[in-house]
Write an enzyme that holds these catalytic residues in place. Sequence first.
Site, PDB file in Angstrom:
ATOM      1  N   GLN A  20       1.238  -1.141  -0.312  1.00  8.21           N
ATOM      2  CA  GLN A  20      -0.126  -0.357   0.063  1.00  8.21           C
ATOM      3  C   GLN A  20       0.926   1.627  -0.464  1.00  8.21           C
ATOM      4  O   GLN A  20       1.885   1.519   1.411  1.00  8.21           O
ATOM      5  CB  GLN A  20      -0.718   0.065   0.888  1.00  8.21           C
ATOM      6  N   TYR A  62      -5.766  10.665   3.373  1.00 10.93           N
ATOM      7  CA  TYR A  62      -4.594  11.078   3.134  1.00 10.93           C
ATOM      8  C   TYR A  62      -4.402  11.833   1.433  1.00 10.93           C
ATOM      9  O   TYR A  62      -5.602  12.373   1.050  1.00 10.93           O
ATOM     10  CB  TYR A  62      -3.594   9.674   2.699  1.00 10.93           C
ATOM     11  N   GLY A  98      -9.408  -6.181   9.255  1.00 13.64           N
ATOM     12  CA  GLY A  98      -7.803  -5.779  10.103  1.00 13.64           C
ATOM     13  C   GLY A  98      -8.243  -5.762  11.018  1.00 13.64           C
ATOM     14  O   GLY A  98      -7.065  -6.622  11.276  1.00 13.64           O
TER      15      GLY A  98
END
Length: 375
Positions: free
Chosen positions: A99, A182, A327
Amino acid sequence: MSALFTPLKLGSITISNRLGMSALTRNRSTETVPNDIMQKYYVRRAAGGAGLIVSEGTLIAPQGTEWPQAPGIWDKSQISGWKKITDAVHDAGSKIYCQIWHLGRLSHPDAPQQISAGVPVYGPSAISARGGKFRSIPGSSGYVTPTEIQDPAVLIAQFKEAAINAKEAGFDGVELHGANGYVVHQFLDSTANQRTDKWGGSVENRARFALEVLKALVEVWGPDVALKLSPAGGYNDMGMSLQDTIDTFGYLLREANKLGLSYVAFVRYSAFLDPEYDGKKRGTPHDVIGTFSPFLSDTPLFVNCGVTPEEAEQLVSSGAAAGVFMGMNWIAHPDVGRRVEAGKLLDNVPDYAHLYGAEGVDPALGYVDYKGAAY
């Protein structure tokens, strides 16, 4: 769980099942270099049945991150460190994407990496995000007003170089971090991007940066490029009106669908990840899967955020998703895949106190000390 545990072709590779491990910041690298304890962490999850692992967010250039031990992928030592991990993950029977990540306006000028970079904190516009907590900077420092980047092509080139480095490091593909506020998300969001040039204003202009980055990554990786998005989320001071959200992400996905991506991962709305500012939640809650899946006629869709094993099976068996990412379950259970396939409970309790490590504390705590299930 018959549908969840069937192979799936993604780009040029085939993964053994549809249960992936999403990117998870863990703050354990040596400065920015991946190390042996990270290798142990990833290998245990590869052996624990992850069809696809996505690395923690990996910085494409030195930045003043809130996570001082976040890994990077801009120099040879980082490439070498990641290569040991990717080789070991492959030996354990799994696949792994990198990522790639740029923080944009969420950096801090006083952080060591930002100082060493010798550049200001960049954002699409000179608009600061609210919030922020910089663990390596004394006091209660938060986000600063960024410098508007004059030429976003500079960042696009950094993303492309990171993709080249990820290939050298032995990854199976790259996932562009376009979620959670982001830099890619900042360009998309009209509250963070108020440029008047070709990179801002209209939906098409605000989506330009994400699409140009994806095209650059495809030049390097061909079909092994993925995209992660959080259209509903308010994390890191994101959030537009529902109509602007649908218009923006709908256009982006319609164009991204033409690029032959390996998958798009959607982070569903989570109130836990939606901060309050002035007494109001920042995000835009809506059904991101139902809203945006019609734009992805030729691109596999993955669902992320709060997915249970039972729901995962239903999503895949119904055709609503090609696969799912978990996650937090992978943090507390190194063997999620094997547990779910065997019908075992996901009943380990995460060690929240050591989720991101702590200075002067054994980095193994809350990282590689979880026990797997006995079969």
